[in-house]
Design an enzyme around this catalytic site. Structure first.
Site, mmCIF file in Angstrom:
data_model
loop_
_atom_site.group_PDB
_atom_site.id
_atom_site.type_symbol
_atom_site.label_atom_id
_atom_site.label_comp_id
_atom_site.label_asym_id
_atom_site.label_seq_id
_atom_site.Cartn_x
_atom_site.Cartn_y
_atom_site.Cartn_z
ATOM 1 N N GLY A 1 -4.380 -4.733 5.705
ATOM 2 C CA GLY A 1 -3.395 -4.541 6.768
ATOM 3 C C GLY A 1 -3.680 -3.260 7.519
ATOM 4 O O GLY A 1 -4.458 -2.404 7.056
ATOM 5 N N SER B 1 0.861 -1.180 0.000
ATOM 6 C CA SER B 1 0.000 0.000 0.000
ATOM 7 C C SER B 1 0.897 1.231 0.000
ATOM 8 O O SER B 1 1.729 1.396 0.889
ATOM 9 C CB SER B 1 -0.875 -0.038 1.257
ATOM 10 O OG SER B 1 -1.665 1.122 1.345
ATOM 11 N N ASP C 1 -13.850 -1.958 2.392
ATOM 12 C CA ASP C 1 -12.988 -2.135 3.552
ATOM 13 C C ASP C 1 -13.787 -1.646 4.773
ATOM 14 O O ASP C 1 -14.488 -2.436 5.436
ATOM 15 C CB ASP C 1 -11.682 -1.331 3.318
ATOM 16 C CG ASP C 1 -10.745 -1.277 4.516
ATOM 17 O OD1 ASP C 1 -11.102 -1.778 5.589
ATOM 18 O OD2 ASP C 1 -9.629 -0.714 4.385
ATOM 19 N N LYS D 1 -0.878 -0.891 -4.512
ATOM 20 C CA LYS D 1 -2.126 -0.172 -4.173
ATOM 21 C C LYS D 1 -1.774 1.279 -3.907
ATOM 22 O O LYS D 1 -0.915 1.572 -3.078
ATOM 23 C CB LYS D 1 -2.757 -0.824 -2.941
ATOM 24 C CG LYS D 1 -3.760 0.027 -2.176
ATOM 25 C CD LYS D 1 -4.495 -0.814 -1.148
ATOM 26 C CE LYS D 1 -4.716 -0.064 0.156
ATOM 27 N NZ LYS D 1 -5.391 -0.909 1.167
ATOM 28 N N LEU D 2 -2.423 2.177 -4.642
ATOM 29 C CA LEU D 2 -2.189 3.607 -4.441
ATOM 30 C C LEU D 2 -3.299 4.178 -3.583
ATOM 31 O O LEU D 2 -4.491 3.990 -3.875
ATOM 32 C CB LEU D 2 -2.174 4.350 -5.783
ATOM 33 C CG LEU D 2 -1.174 3.881 -6.841
ATOM 34 C CD1 LEU D 2 -1.284 4.785 -8.077
ATOM 35 C CD2 LEU D 2 0.259 3.909 -6.295
ATOM 36 N N LYS D 3 -2.921 4.893 -2.553
ATOM 37 C CA LYS D 3 -3.903 5.635 -1.784
ATOM 38 C C LYS D 3 -4.318 6.839 -2.623
ATOM 39 O O LYS D 3 -3.447 7.509 -3.224
ATOM 40 C CB LYS D 3 -3.283 6.104 -0.471
ATOM 41 C CG LYS D 3 -3.027 4.959 0.507
ATOM 42 C CD LYS D 3 -4.343 4.364 0.983
ATOM 43 C CE LYS D 3 -4.156 3.530 2.233
ATOM 44 N NZ LYS D 3 -5.450 3.012 2.714
ATOM 45 N N ASN E 1 -10.269 5.296 1.025
ATOM 46 C CA ASN E 1 -10.630 5.470 2.438
ATOM 47 C C ASN E 1 -11.800 6.441 2.600
ATOM 48 O O ASN E 1 -11.747 7.393 3.386
ATOM 49 C CB ASN E 1 -9.427 5.910 3.275
ATOM 50 C CG ASN E 1 -8.424 4.793 3.475
ATOM 51 O OD1 ASN E 1 -7.321 4.848 2.939
ATOM 52 N ND2 ASN E 1 -8.801 3.768 4.199
ATOM 53 N N GLU F 1 -11.035 0.584 -3.781
ATOM 54 C CA GLU F 1 -11.380 0.214 -2.405
ATOM 55 C C GLU F 1 -12.047 1.389 -1.699
ATOM 56 O O GLU F 1 -11.537 2.512 -1.732
ATOM 57 C CB GLU F 1 -10.071 -0.184 -1.701
ATOM 58 C CG GLU F 1 -10.213 -0.659 -0.271
ATOM 59 C CD GLU F 1 -8.851 -1.068 0.314
ATOM 60 O OE1 GLU F 1 -7.871 -1.246 -0.447
ATOM 61 O OE2 GLU F 1 -8.771 -1.209 1.547
ATOM 62 N N ASP G 1 -7.148 2.931 -3.274
ATOM 63 C CA ASP G 1 -7.904 2.930 -2.013
ATOM 64 C C ASP G 1 -8.190 4.375 -1.614
ATOM 65 O O ASP G 1 -7.269 5.154 -1.373
ATOM 66 C CB ASP G 1 -7.085 2.239 -0.912
ATOM 67 C CG ASP G 1 -7.857 2.088 0.400
ATOM 68 O OD1 ASP G 1 -9.023 2.504 0.462
ATOM 69 O OD2 ASP G 1 -7.273 1.522 1.354
ATOM 70 N N LYS H 1 -10.041 -7.473 7.021
ATOM 71 C CA LYS H 1 -9.093 -7.136 8.085
ATOM 72 C C LYS H 1 -9.647 -7.733 9.365
ATOM 73 O O LYS H 1 -10.707 -7.298 9.839
ATOM 74 C CB LYS H 1 -8.973 -5.625 8.252
ATOM 75 C CG LYS H 1 -8.252 -4.905 7.136
ATOM 76 C CD LYS H 1 -8.174 -3.434 7.435
ATOM 77 C CE LYS H 1 -7.579 -2.678 6.250
ATOM 78 N NZ LYS H 1 -7.723 -1.227 6.413
HETATM 79 O O1 OSB Z 1 -7.419 1.420 4.280
HETATM 80 O O2 OSB Z 1 -6.325 -0.330 3.977
HETATM 81 C C1 OSB Z 1 -6.459 0.727 4.568
HETATM 82 C C2 OSB Z 1 -3.466 1.368 6.804
HETATM 83 C C3 OSB Z 1 -4.087 1.858 7.933
HETATM 84 C C4 OSB Z 1 -5.437 2.016 7.940
HETATM 85 C C5 OSB Z 1 -6.186 1.680 6.821
HETATM 86 C C6 OSB Z 1 -5.576 1.165 5.693
HETATM 87 C C7 OSB Z 1 -4.176 1.053 5.668
HETATM 88 C C8 OSB Z 1 -3.431 0.600 4.494
HETATM 89 C C9 OSB Z 1 -2.085 -0.011 4.702
HETATM 90 O O3 OSB Z 1 -3.807 0.759 3.364
HETATM 91 C C10 OSB Z 1 -2.180 -1.469 4.935
HETATM 92 C C11 OSB Z 1 -0.867 -2.082 5.363
HETATM 93 O O4 OSB Z 1 0.060 -2.074 4.559
HETATM 94 O O5 OSB Z 1 -0.751 -2.566 6.502
HETATM 95 MG MG MG Z 2 -8.521 0.354 2.865
#
Ligand code: OSB
Ligand code: MG
Length: 366
Positions: free
Chosen positions: A289, A133, A237, A159-161, A189, A212, A187, A261
């Site tokens: 994660g 990520s 998620d 995976k690009l935020k 969020n 995501e 992702d 998760k």
């Molecule tokens: O949205 O998946 C998520 C980390 C913290 C909280 C939410 C997320 C994430 C990650 C990183 O995307 C996941 C990882 O590499 O542990």
């Molecule tokens: Mg996520």
């Protein structure tokens, strides 16, 4: 199993670089560890709650308080991992706190019986493919450097935020530089609304594996509407806190892929139920994660080895986040991590490292 006491330990784990998402920037992972002690065994777990309630309503001080005040007092004198979930049912929410307690009890139980997490959960593989990520960066060149480094390390999926203002351009840049063969996903969020549907449809041209959590946590119906308006598969998620949520999302058409998760859904047993449900419905799952240390990572890698986990997870190597992990580091081999085979989690904290990162400990007699 009789539990004689539980240690709550807070550790501060500096990140190798800041991790920025649409909900905030993390520079140090503030982690709550649990150690459950029984007369003939002990078990460890990591609570995935973050320091502030920005990803989910839980936060690490709150999780510690919930464990202390409500979860531990609710446990019967003798309990196994299945009994933990049952005993905690009257307490609403606090799934990350519950997951930590159930996982520590499960670890103690499995260490006593000599069985590994992977075997207990039903793992069918001995190694899992790993994605990474990649946080939001200050510039596209900085992002391309980071992605190049991860691809060199062997990560099989990127995976690009994303967030409004950082979406189409970084995705296009990564595709242009690294080609169409790279497994790529994004992702958000929960950073968008349904009003952004036409903008998000611009990502359709880039052959993404999935998008995501584009919309708010509680917007299942709107995710279903979005899924009909874009070609990129929608993955959830934050919205999926239980098998019941997953069932609702699937029947509404809110997602075609689920990020599992264990912390978010209350533990590895519920995580396995979601896996089973999704598998029965032909919905792909992958293991998410939460910037776990080696303790949380070990259990995630075991879960990710179940047969329905058909997409690479955010199960990166220890050094993606930490210069020094609290366990022996997880290291990528050919883009994969080995599933631990020892009893329980199959890994232990290294006492000297643990001591160095510990900020507080608390012992609770049961
Ligand atoms: O949205 O998946 C998520 C980390 C913290 C909280 C939410 C997320 C994430 C990650 C990183 O995307 C996941 C990882 O590499 O542990
Ligand atoms: Mg996520």
């Amino acid at each position: 199993m009789k539990i004689t006491g539980v240690e709550l330990r807070r550790i501060a784990m500096p990140l190798v670089s800041p991790f920025r998402t649409s909900f905030g920037t993390e520079t140090t992972r503030d982690v709550l560890l649990l150690r459950v002690v029984t007369p003939d065994s002990e078990g460890w777990a990591e609570c995935v709650a973050m320091s502030e309630p920005r990803y989910s309503p839980e936060y690490v001080d709150g999780a510690a308080a919930a464990i202390r005040r409500f979860l531990l007092p609710a446990l019967p004198a003798h309990v196994d991992a299945y009994g933990v979930g049952h005993a905690l049912e009257p307490i609403k929410g606090h799934r990350m706190a519950k997951a930590a307690l159930e996982t520590a009890v499960l670890d103690a139980q499995l260490r006593a019986s000599g069985e590994s997490f992977g075997r207990f959960l039903g793992a069918t593989r001995d190694r899992v493919p790993c994605g990474v990520s990649v946080g939001i960066m200050d510039s596209v060149p900085a992002l391309l450097d980071a992605v190049a480094g991860y691809l060199d390390e062997g990560y099989v999926r990127i995976k690009l935020k994303i967030e409004p203002g950082w979406d189409v351009a970084p995705v296009r840049a990564v595709r242009e530089r690294f080609g169409d063969d790279v497994l790529l996903q994004v992702d958000a969020n929960a950073a968008y609304t349904l009003n952004d549907a036409r903008h998000l449809a611009r990502l359709d041209d880039f052959g993404l594996l999935l998008i995501e959590q584009p919309l708010a946590d509680d917007d299942l119906v709107q995710h279903a509407a979005l899924a009909r308006m874009i070609r990129t598969p929608v993955c959830l998620d934050e919205s999926i806190e239980s098998a019941a949520h997953a069932a609702a999302a699937i029947s509404l058409g809110a997602c075609s892929i689920v990020n599992i998760k264990p912390g978010r859904v209350g533990g590895y047993l519920e995580a396995r139920r979601i896996h089973d449900l999704c598998r029965a419905h032909g919905v792909a799952v992958w293991c998410g994660g939460m910037l776990e240390t080696g303790l949380g990572r070990a259990a995630n890698v075991a879960l990710a080895a179940l047969p329905g986990f058909t997409l690479p997870g955010d199960t990166s190597g220890s050094r993606r986040y930490f210069a020094t992990d609290v366990t022996a580091p997880f290291e990528l081999k050919d883009g994969h991590l080995d599933v631990p085979t020892g009893p329980g989690l199959g890994v232990e904290p290294v006492p000297e490292i643990l001591a160095e990162v510990t900020t507080s400990t608390e012992w609770i007699n049961l």
